[in-house]
Write a protein that holds these residues in place. Structure first.
Motif, PDB file in Angstrom:
ATOM      1  N   THR A   1      -8.937   0.188  -2.955  1.00 13.71           N
ATOM      2  CA  THR A   1      -7.576   0.621  -3.213  1.00 13.71           C
ATOM      3  C   THR A   1      -7.048  -0.049  -4.469  1.00 13.71           C
ATOM      4  O   THR A   1      -7.295  -1.228  -4.691  1.00 13.71           O
ATOM      5  CB  THR A   1      -6.631   0.329  -2.012  1.00 13.71           C
ATOM      6  OG1 THR A   1      -5.285   0.599  -2.421  1.00 13.71           O
ATOM      7  CG2 THR A   1      -6.723  -1.122  -1.600  1.00 13.71           C
TER       8      THR A   1
ATOM      9  N   GLU B   1       0.825  -1.208   0.000  1.00 11.47           N
ATOM     10  CA  GLU B   1       0.000   0.000   0.000  1.00 11.47           C
ATOM     11  C   GLU B   1       0.860   1.258   0.000  1.00 11.47           C
ATOM     12  O   GLU B   1       0.508   2.279  -0.572  1.00 11.47           O
ATOM     13  CB  GLU B   1      -0.894   0.020   1.256  1.00 11.47           C
ATOM     14  CG  GLU B   1      -2.342  -0.328   1.008  1.00 11.47           C
ATOM     15  CD  GLU B   1      -2.957   0.411  -0.155  1.00 11.47           C
ATOM     16  OE1 GLU B   1      -3.088  -0.233  -1.206  1.00 11.47           O
ATOM     17  OE2 GLU B   1      -3.284   1.609  -0.038  1.00 11.47           O
ATOM     18  N   LYS B   2       2.010   1.163   0.674  1.00 15.97           N
ATOM     19  CA  LYS B   2       2.861   2.349   0.790  1.00 15.97           C
ATOM     20  C   LYS B   2       3.313   2.850  -0.576  1.00 15.97           C
ATOM     21  O   LYS B   2       3.604   4.020  -0.750  1.00 15.97           O
ATOM     22  CB  LYS B   2       4.095   2.041   1.651  1.00 15.97           C
ATOM     23  CG  LYS B   2       3.795   1.820   3.109  1.00 15.97           C
ATOM     24  CD  LYS B   2       5.005   2.117   3.989  1.00 15.97           C
ATOM     25  CE  LYS B   2       4.828   1.470   5.358  1.00 15.97           C
ATOM     26  NZ  LYS B   2       5.741   0.348   5.572  1.00 15.97           N
TER      27      LYS B   2
ATOM     28  N   ASN C   1       1.492   2.846  -3.175  1.00 21.93           N
ATOM     29  CA  ASN C   1       0.321   3.204  -3.970  1.00 21.93           C
ATOM     30  C   ASN C   1       0.227   4.720  -4.143  1.00 21.93           C
ATOM     31  O   ASN C   1       0.230   5.465  -3.161  1.00 21.93           O
ATOM     32  CB  ASN C   1      -0.945   2.676  -3.274  1.00 21.93           C
ATOM     33  CG  ASN C   1      -2.146   2.727  -4.196  1.00 21.93           C
ATOM     34  OD1 ASN C   1      -2.047   3.213  -5.316  1.00 21.93           O
ATOM     35  ND2 ASN C   1      -3.262   2.213  -3.726  1.00 21.93           N
ATOM     36  N   THR C   2       0.143   5.198  -5.399  1.00 17.82           N
ATOM     37  CA  THR C   2       0.068   6.640  -5.640  1.00 17.82           C
ATOM     38  C   THR C   2      -1.369   7.124  -5.794  1.00 17.82           C
ATOM     39  O   THR C   2      -1.660   8.298  -5.689  1.00 17.82           O
ATOM     40  CB  THR C   2       0.846   7.014  -6.920  1.00 17.82           C
ATOM     41  OG1 THR C   2       0.423   6.111  -7.955  1.00 17.82           O
ATOM     42  CG2 THR C   2       2.338   6.862  -6.705  1.00 17.82           C
ATOM     43  N   GLN C   3      -2.277   6.190  -6.028  1.00 12.28           N
ATOM     44  CA  GLN C   3      -3.671   6.561  -6.257  1.00 12.28           C
ATOM     45  C   GLN C   3      -4.334   6.943  -4.933  1.00 12.28           C
ATOM     46  O   GLN C   3      -4.548   6.107  -4.062  1.00 12.28           O
ATOM     47  CB  GLN C   3      -4.392   5.364  -6.896  1.00 12.28           C
ATOM     48  CG  GLN C   3      -5.880   5.559  -7.083  1.00 12.28           C
ATOM     49  CD  GLN C   3      -6.202   6.719  -8.004  1.00 12.28           C
ATOM     50  OE1 GLN C   3      -6.488   7.830  -7.550  1.00 12.28           O
ATOM     51  NE2 GLN C   3      -6.153   6.456  -9.287  1.00 12.28           N
ATOM     52  N   THR C   4      -4.669   8.229  -4.760  1.00 13.39           N
ATOM     53  CA  THR C   4      -5.199   8.678  -3.470  1.00 13.39           C
ATOM     54  C   THR C   4      -6.716   8.777  -3.443  1.00 13.39           C
ATOM     55  O   THR C   4      -7.327   8.808  -2.372  1.00 13.39           O
ATOM     56  CB  THR C   4      -4.641  10.076  -3.108  1.00 13.39           C
ATOM     57  OG1 THR C   4      -4.831  10.926  -4.252  1.00 13.39           O
ATOM     58  CG2 THR C   4      -3.183  10.005  -2.719  1.00 13.39           C
ATOM     59  N   ALA C   5      -7.339   8.866  -4.615  1.00  9.97           N
ATOM     60  CA  ALA C   5      -8.800   8.980  -4.620  1.00  9.97           C
ATOM     61  C   ALA C   5      -9.401   7.943  -5.563  1.00  9.97           C
ATOM     62  O   ALA C   5      -9.886   8.268  -6.643  1.00  9.97           O
ATOM     63  CB  ALA C   5      -9.204  10.402  -5.038  1.00  9.97           C
ATOM     64  N   PRO C   6      -9.380   6.699  -5.158  1.00 10.73           N
ATOM     65  CA  PRO C   6      -9.802   5.609  -6.040  1.00 10.73           C
ATOM     66  C   PRO C   6     -11.246   5.713  -6.519  1.00 10.73           C
ATOM     67  O   PRO C   6     -11.554   5.319  -7.629  1.00 10.73           O
ATOM     68  CB  PRO C   6      -9.595   4.342  -5.189  1.00 10.73           C
ATOM     69  CG  PRO C   6      -9.376   4.804  -3.796  1.00 10.73           C
ATOM     70  CD  PRO C   6      -8.886   6.182  -3.858  1.00 10.73           C
TER      71      PRO C   6
ATOM     72  N   GLU D   1     -13.826   9.331  -0.756  1.00 10.80           N
ATOM     73  CA  GLU D   1     -12.764   9.137  -1.754  1.00 10.80           C
ATOM     74  C   GLU D   1     -12.332   7.688  -1.854  1.00 10.80           C
ATOM     75  O   GLU D   1     -11.871   7.230  -2.896  1.00 10.80           O
ATOM     76  CB  GLU D   1     -11.539   9.992  -1.386  1.00 10.80           C
ATOM     77  CG  GLU D   1     -11.722  11.449  -1.711  1.00 10.80           C
ATOM     78  CD  GLU D   1     -10.464  12.241  -1.361  1.00 10.80           C
ATOM     79  OE1 GLU D   1     -10.267  13.306  -1.973  1.00 10.80           O
ATOM     80  OE2 GLU D   1      -9.699  11.795  -0.483  1.00 10.80           O
ATOM     81  N   ARG D   2     -12.433   7.000  -0.735  1.00 12.84           N
ATOM     82  CA  ARG D   2     -11.968   5.622  -0.743  1.00 12.84           C
ATOM     83  C   ARG D   2     -13.071   4.598  -0.523  1.00 12.84           C
ATOM     84  O   ARG D   2     -12.875   3.416  -0.701  1.00 12.84           O
ATOM     85  CB  ARG D   2     -10.928   5.414   0.377  1.00 12.84           C
ATOM     86  CG  ARG D   2      -9.652   6.152   0.163  1.00 12.84           C
ATOM     87  CD  ARG D   2      -8.620   5.735   1.217  1.00 12.84           C
ATOM     88  NE  ARG D   2      -7.365   6.419   0.958  1.00 12.84           N
ATOM     89  CZ  ARG D   2      -6.467   6.001   0.068  1.00 12.84           C
ATOM     90  NH1 ARG D   2      -6.676   4.883  -0.606  1.00 12.84           N
ATOM     91  NH2 ARG D   2      -5.363   6.689  -0.138  1.00 12.84           N
TER      92      ARG D   2
ATOM     93  N   ASP E   1     -13.777  -0.422   1.456  1.00 15.05           N
ATOM     94  CA  ASP E   1     -12.728   0.555   1.198  1.00 15.05           C
ATOM     95  C   ASP E   1     -11.924   0.073   0.014  1.00 15.05           C
ATOM     96  O   ASP E   1     -11.456  -1.064   0.005  1.00 15.05           O
ATOM     97  CB  ASP E   1     -11.814   0.714   2.423  1.00 15.05           C
ATOM     98  CG  ASP E   1     -12.533   1.443   3.545  1.00 15.05           C
ATOM     99  OD1 ASP E   1     -12.218   1.175   4.717  1.00 15.05           O
ATOM    100  OD2 ASP E   1     -13.424   2.265   3.238  1.00 15.05           O
TER     101      ASP E   1
END
Lengths: 165, 389
Positions: free
Chosen positions: A164, A36-37, A39-44, A123-124, A162
């Protein structure tokens, strides 16, 4: 590389549904958060098109052990097959399809299909509203007849997810 | 109810007799300890019988000799039976002849036919018969055949290599021969049973074969089910073990022409002895070492078969419930579970349960006349229990 590690940890676990020792569970969760760290996608939920289509379940914290497993016949008679999630973004539909096969005189293969609507909550997060479930073929219905509530309660997606990716 | 007045015997019935059909419906096969035996009868001995009894009681039996003492009154009956059984199986087919030695050769203690013979002798004594009938003998053979058939099939299901110190039929000749040998024994015993020409006995014994299957199925259906009650456990134990002993005891009394109270008492003896036996077996799975058991300790628990000690322990230990529900997935959880069963006194309570069943078996012997057979039946209860300590 972390993905490769994770996949090797998951090998032979049957998606963790029938029991995972605590230490192994911890390792898996550690690898997942490690992954997860990166992961650049912040608003899936802003771009749900990316998750449209079919997904195969690799690991779950759903556990079917003890009396539950005995009652559903998942010890010797019924085998749990693939668990596929189909996301239909056009209709906000999430369909879980779980394959069962029954060993015996006539090898029986069937599916439990659970349909649910999803709606974006943040957002998630998406909220999940259960729609219906079907069990095919009828022989499979007979097998689970006495414990249908138990079966549905295990795979009931109602609540929230949630996301991701 | 006619109480036979025979030479030297007198018998007294405590309650007045009810019509036959009523006696059968009030009689319950399922074990519920709260419900007592409907009728009891106590045997009033003659003076000479009393004296014999006192003499016999005065003899203290050391544990090593216990089994020999029990078997003494029926030694020749058993020898005759062993020979008959070999002939029954042996004549058919070379395949079965080879298996016959495995099945009926020395090794098992054959306690079930011993019990049948003892009940036969004692009830016959009560009714003034001087010797056993051919039907008594056939009954003993049928009992052993049915028991052996179930063992042969069990060994296939459990994939066992050793039974009674010898290689099992399935390990020597394969599954096919073992299944056929078991089927043959069930079929042959059914044929013998029918030829005994007694409907009561036919129904009693046929029920047992159904009970065996029901016992195994109900056990498989309740693996890891921590909600299992003691009553369900006793029912399952009855079907698996006590049913055959109870039915054969009652049948032996039938062939002695015993009155219905005696038949019921013999059924009760067999049922409670059988239940005590099963509880003892279940305790030993927890207490005996791996070497003594010939298999790893705690196998019942490990495979999800929750027996008396575990059921008692579950009432007191939520941790045990979790461990069992998770099917011992954690390293060392089985050892922890065994520890918990010990700590919560589950094993002690199970021993007490066995003692209670044993006492009920002993109480059922009251209607029998004193003599070597009744004495052996009493010692048999001690024998079943003594393994537990």
């Amino acid at each position: 590389e972390i993905k490769a590690q994770l996949l090797s940890e998951l090998e032979g676990l049957d998606r963790g549904i029938f029991g995972v020792p605590a230490a192994k569970k911890a390792r898996i969760l550690a690898l997942i958060s490690e992954l997860e760290k990166h992961n650049t996608q912040t608003a899936p939920t802003a771009n749900l098109e990316a998750v449209a289509g079919d997904w195969r379940l690799l690991y779950s914290t759903i556990t079917i052990t003890g009396a539950k497993r005995t009652k559903l016949g998942l010890r010797e008679f019924v085998q749990l097959g693939a668990f596929i999630q189909h996301i239909d973004t056009a209709n906000n539909l999430a369909v879980n399809r779980i394959e069962f096969s029954v060993s015996g005189f006539s090898s029986l293969r069937g599916f439990l299909t659970i349909r649910a609507n999803y709606n974006v909550v943040s957002e998630r997060r998406v909220g999940i509203t259960y729609l219906d479930s079907t069990l095919v073929p009828t022989q499979l219905q007979k097998i689970f007849e006495a414990n249908l509530d138990l079966l549905l309660s295990i795979f009931n997606p109602e609540g929230y997810l949630d996301l991701t990716y | 109810m006619s109480t036979p007045e025979t030479v030297g015997c007198s018998s007294r019935v405590l309650q007045t007799c009810l019509p036959r059909h009523r006696s059968i419906t009030t009689f319950s096969r399922r074990n519920s300890d709260a419900r007592p035996v409907v009728r009891t009868c106590v045997y009033t001995p003659t003076r000479s019988e009393e004296q014999t009894a006192l003499k016999l009681e005065a003899q203290v039996v050391p544990p090593a000799n216990l089994l020999n003492e029990i078997l003494a009154p029926v030694k020749s009956d058993m020898e005759q039976m062993n020979q008959n059984l070999k002939n029954v199986v042996g004549n058919r087919h070379p395949m079965l002849m080879a298996a016959a030695e495995q099945i009926f050769g020395a090794g098992g203690k054959k306690l079930r036919p011993v019990i049948v013979f003892l009940v036969a002798h004692s009830t016959a004594q009560r009714e003034g018969l001087t010797e056993l009938t051919d039907k008594h003998r056939r009954l003993a053979e049928i009992t052993e055949m049915i028991h052996t058939a179930s063992l042969v099939h069990d060994d296939v299901l459990d994939e066992c290599d050793i039974r009674r110190g010898k290689k099992t039929i399935n390990s020597m000749y394969g599954t096919r021969v073992a299944v056929l040998a078991g089927d043959f024994l069930f079929a042959q015993s059914s044929w013998f049973l029918a030829n005994l020409d007694n409907l009561e006995v036919i129904k009693l014994i046929s029920q047992v074969i159904a009970d065996f299957a029901n016992g195994e199925i109900s056990q498989a259906a309740s693996l890891f089910d921590t909600d299992i009650t003691l009553e369900q456990y006793l029912d399952k134990s009855f079907y698996k073990t006590a049913s055959l002993i109870a039915a054969s005891c009652r049948s032996a009394a039938v062939f002695s022409d015993s009155p219905v109270e005696v038949k019921e008492a013999m059924y009760s003896y067999g049922k409670h002895l059988g239940l005590a036996f099963q509880v003892v077996d279940d305790v030993l799975d927890f207490t005996q070492s791996t070497e003594q058991l010939g298999k790893p300790q705690g196998q019942d628990l490990a495979s999800g078969n929750l027996t008396a000690p575990a059921i008692f322990a579950l009432r007191k230990s939520p941790e045990l419930l979790d461990i069992i529900s998770s099917e011992f997935v954690e390293e060392g959880s089985l050892e922890r579970a065994l520890e918990l069963v010990r700590e919560t006194g589950g094993i002690e309570e199970a021993r007490l349960l066995a003692r209670q069943q044993a006492d009920m078996a002993l109480a059922a012997l009251e209607c029998l006349p004193e003599g070597p057979s009744r004495r052996s039946l009493r010692l048999m209860v001690d024998y079943v229990l003594e393994r537990i300590y």
